[in-house]
Scaffold this active site. Structure first.
Site, PDB file in Angstrom:
ATOM      1  N   LYS A  25       0.793  -1.272  -0.019  1.00 61.28           N
ATOM      2  CA  LYS A  25      -0.017  -0.084  -0.013  1.00 61.28           C
ATOM      3  C   LYS A  25       0.812   1.264   0.162  1.00 61.28           C
ATOM      4  O   LYS A  25       1.997   1.147   0.312  1.00 61.28           O
ATOM      5  CB  LYS A  25      -0.911   0.019   1.161  1.00 61.28           C
ATOM      6  CG  LYS A  25      -1.969  -1.378   1.174  1.00 61.28           C
ATOM      7  CD  LYS A  25      -2.904  -1.403   2.353  1.00 61.28           C
ATOM      8  CE  LYS A  25      -3.806  -2.264   2.436  1.00 61.28           C
ATOM      9  NZ  LYS A  25      -4.920  -2.532   3.547  1.00 61.28           N
ATOM     10  N   TYR A  83     -11.808  -2.639  -3.629  1.00 66.81           N
ATOM     11  CA  TYR A  83     -12.410  -2.879  -2.341  1.00 66.81           C
ATOM     12  C   TYR A  83     -14.025  -2.917  -2.189  1.00 66.81           C
ATOM     13  O   TYR A  83     -14.565  -2.581  -1.210  1.00 66.81           O
ATOM     14  CB  TYR A  83     -11.849  -1.664  -1.365  1.00 66.81           C
ATOM     15  CG  TYR A  83     -10.607  -2.103  -0.699  1.00 66.81           C
ATOM     16  CD1 TYR A  83     -10.335  -3.133  -0.090  1.00 66.81           C
ATOM     17  CD2 TYR A  83      -9.692  -1.262  -0.934  1.00 66.81           C
ATOM     18  CE1 TYR A  83      -8.952  -3.408   0.552  1.00 66.81           C
ATOM     19  CE2 TYR A  83      -8.321  -1.211  -0.263  1.00 66.81           C
ATOM     20  CZ  TYR A  83      -8.123  -2.681   0.344  1.00 66.81           C
ATOM     21  OH  TYR A  83      -6.832  -2.795   0.798  1.00 66.81           O
ATOM     22  N   ASN A 137      -1.986  -0.164   7.034  1.00 63.45           N
ATOM     23  CA  ASN A 137      -1.470  -1.211   7.486  1.00 63.45           C
ATOM     24  C   ASN A 137      -0.587  -1.921   6.581  1.00 63.45           C
ATOM     25  O   ASN A 137      -0.532  -3.171   6.456  1.00 63.45           O
ATOM     26  CB  ASN A 137      -2.381  -2.173   7.919  1.00 63.45           C
ATOM     27  CG  ASN A 137      -3.392  -2.370   7.069  1.00 63.45           C
ATOM     28  OD1 ASN A 137      -3.482  -1.887   5.890  1.00 63.45           O
ATOM     29  ND2 ASN A 137      -4.460  -3.363   7.306  1.00 63.45           N
ATOM     30  N   HIS A 154      -1.808  -5.438   1.335  1.00 61.77           N
ATOM     31  CA  HIS A 154      -3.012  -6.050   1.020  1.00 61.77           C
ATOM     32  C   HIS A 154      -2.884  -7.510   0.633  1.00 61.77           C
ATOM     33  O   HIS A 154      -1.969  -7.687  -0.315  1.00 61.77           O
ATOM     34  CB  HIS A 154      -3.765  -5.656   0.017  1.00 61.77           C
ATOM     35  CG  HIS A 154      -4.867  -6.313  -0.466  1.00 61.77           C
ATOM     36  ND1 HIS A 154      -6.053  -6.568   0.103  1.00 61.77           N
ATOM     37  CD2 HIS A 154      -4.871  -6.941  -1.816  1.00 61.77           C
ATOM     38  CE1 HIS A 154      -6.914  -7.375  -0.820  1.00 61.77           C
ATOM     39  NE2 HIS A 154      -6.262  -7.532  -1.845  1.00 61.77           N
ATOM     40  N   GLU A 186      -8.921 -10.394  -8.490  1.00 62.72           N
ATOM     41  CA  GLU A 186      -7.918  -9.148  -8.133  1.00 62.72           C
ATOM     42  C   GLU A 186      -6.852  -9.465  -8.968  1.00 62.72           C
ATOM     43  O   GLU A 186      -6.280  -8.296  -9.627  1.00 62.72           O
ATOM     44  CB  GLU A 186      -7.423  -9.332  -6.697  1.00 62.72           C
ATOM     45  CG  GLU A 186      -8.630  -8.797  -5.763  1.00 62.72           C
ATOM     46  CD  GLU A 186      -8.488  -9.021  -4.067  1.00 62.72           C
ATOM     47  OE1 GLU A 186      -7.045  -9.524  -3.954  1.00 62.72           O
ATOM     48  OE2 GLU A 186      -9.112  -8.855  -3.265  1.00 62.72           O
TER      49      GLU A 186
HETATM   50  P1  GTP Z   1      -6.778  -6.280   2.973  1.00 64.20           P
HETATM   51  O1  GTP Z   1      -5.678  -7.141   2.783  1.00 64.20           O
HETATM   52  O2  GTP Z   1      -6.158  -4.657   2.901  1.00 64.20           O
HETATM   53  O3  GTP Z   1      -7.952  -6.575   2.275  1.00 64.20           O
HETATM   54  O4  GTP Z   1      -7.003  -6.304   4.770  1.00 64.20           O
HETATM   55  P2  GTP Z   1      -7.807  -7.581   5.331  1.00 64.20           P
HETATM   56  O5  GTP Z   1      -8.359  -8.326   4.420  1.00 64.20           O
HETATM   57  O6  GTP Z   1      -7.010  -7.891   6.363  1.00 64.20           O
HETATM   58  O7  GTP Z   1      -9.030  -6.536   5.970  1.00 64.20           O
HETATM   59  P3  GTP Z   1     -10.505  -6.255   5.343  1.00 64.20           P
HETATM   60  O8  GTP Z   1     -10.319  -6.766   3.682  1.00 64.20           O
HETATM   61  O9  GTP Z   1     -11.665  -6.643   6.323  1.00 64.20           O
HETATM   62  O10 GTP Z   1     -10.169  -4.627   5.076  1.00 64.20           O
HETATM   63  C1  GTP Z   1      -9.577  -3.949   4.115  1.00 64.20           C
HETATM   64  C2  GTP Z   1      -8.836  -2.723   4.433  1.00 64.20           C
HETATM   65  O11 GTP Z   1      -9.626  -1.867   5.144  1.00 64.20           O
HETATM   66  C3  GTP Z   1      -7.927  -3.094   5.890  1.00 64.20           C
HETATM   67  O12 GTP Z   1      -6.640  -3.477   5.426  1.00 64.20           O
HETATM   68  C4  GTP Z   1      -7.833  -1.829   6.495  1.00 64.20           C
HETATM   69  O13 GTP Z   1      -6.807  -0.967   5.911  1.00 64.20           O
HETATM   70  C5  GTP Z   1      -9.030  -1.046   6.276  1.00 64.20           C
HETATM   71  N1  GTP Z   1      -9.923  -1.362   7.554  1.00 64.20           N
HETATM   72  C6  GTP Z   1     -10.496  -2.625   7.960  1.00 64.20           C
HETATM   73  N2  GTP Z   1     -11.323  -2.509   8.877  1.00 64.20           N
HETATM   74  C7  GTP Z   1     -11.170  -1.092   9.313  1.00 64.20           C
HETATM   75  C8  GTP Z   1     -11.359  -0.400  10.292  1.00 64.20           C
HETATM   76  O14 GTP Z   1     -12.303  -0.757  11.236  1.00 64.20           O
HETATM   77  N3  GTP Z   1     -11.350   0.920  10.273  1.00 64.20           N
HETATM   78  C9  GTP Z   1     -10.645   1.611   9.429  1.00 64.20           C
HETATM   79  N4  GTP Z   1     -10.269   2.889   9.391  1.00 64.20           N
HETATM   80  N5  GTP Z   1      -9.764   0.903   8.393  1.00 64.20           N
HETATM   81  C10 GTP Z   1     -10.295  -0.457   8.330  1.00 64.20           C
HETATM   82 MG    MG Z   2      -9.388  -8.009   2.681  1.00 70.85          MG
END
Ligand code: GTP
Ligand code: MG
Length: 157
Positions: free
Chosen positions: A9, A49, A112, A115, A126
């Site tokens: 990212k 997303y 974070n 991805h 993807e």
């Molecule tokens: P990705 O690998 O980025 O898809 O992350 P993930 O699969 O571990 O988590 P998810 O797909 O549920 O969420 C995608 C991204 O949204 C996360 O990596 C975070 O950067 C963001 N995100 C998820 N939950 C939260 C939240 O509660 N608050 C905020 N600010 N960001 C969030």
């Molecule tokens: Mg995810």
């Protein structure tokens, strides 16, 4: 063989973590199949997303992903989707185990650094979204070996 989509990212790129992150996947034994540095626009980030479009953090997530260049990659290997997620660590770096990428390199859930696809279905979607050219650029080592002077060098070495 299984493939997954991994993206460093904008914060990971800006903080100089590209080599560190790629190194962890290489040392684990996975194979890099495609890689591109690119900046995405709003509609592309929203498509990537789309499953999260109803979440309250969606707009912030989209502007984060658009905020600078990202490194888009396809990695290949046995169980790479699930094992890649283990290397990455829990979504919230406050809960990611030390030793994982997020556990070692990140603090904030909204920054974070990486991805990874979460299922075979999302990996396929993807990879098609980020690498629509598909097979034409996916097997880079085979392409290198098809260049005669490099192929001779590889045979000697
Ligand atoms: P990705 O690998 O980025 O898809 O992350 P993930 O699969 O571990 O988590 P998810 O797909 O549920 O969420 C995608 C991204 O949204 C996360 O990596 C975070 O950067 C963001 N995100 C998820 N939950 C939260 C939240 O509660 N608050 C905020 N600010 N960001 C969030
Ligand atoms: Mg995810």
């Amino acid at each position: 063989v299984e493939q997954t989509f991994i993206m460093i990212k904008p914060d990971g790129v800006q903080r100089g973590l590209i080599a560190e992150i790629i190194s962890r996947f290489e040392k684990k034994g996975f194979t890099l199949r495609a890689m591109r540095l690119m900046t995405v626009d709003k509609s592309f980030a929203e498509t990537h997303y789309q499953d999260l479009s109803s979440k309250p953090f969606f707009a912030g997530l989209v502007s984060y992903i658009m905020s600078g260049p990202v490194v888009a990659m396809v990695w290949e290997g046995k169980n790479v989707i699930a094992t890649g997620r283990l290397l990455i660590g829990a979504t919230n770096p406050a809960q990611s185990a030390p030793g994982t990428i997020r556990g070692d390199l990140a603090i904030d859930i909204g920054r974070n650094v990486i991805h990874g696809s979460d299922s075979a279905e999302s990996a396929k979607a993807e990879i098609n979204l980020w690498f629509p050219e598909g097979d034409k650029m996916s097997d880079s080592m085979r392409d290198v070996r098809s260049i005669p002077y490099i192929a001779r060098g590889l045979r000697k070495g």
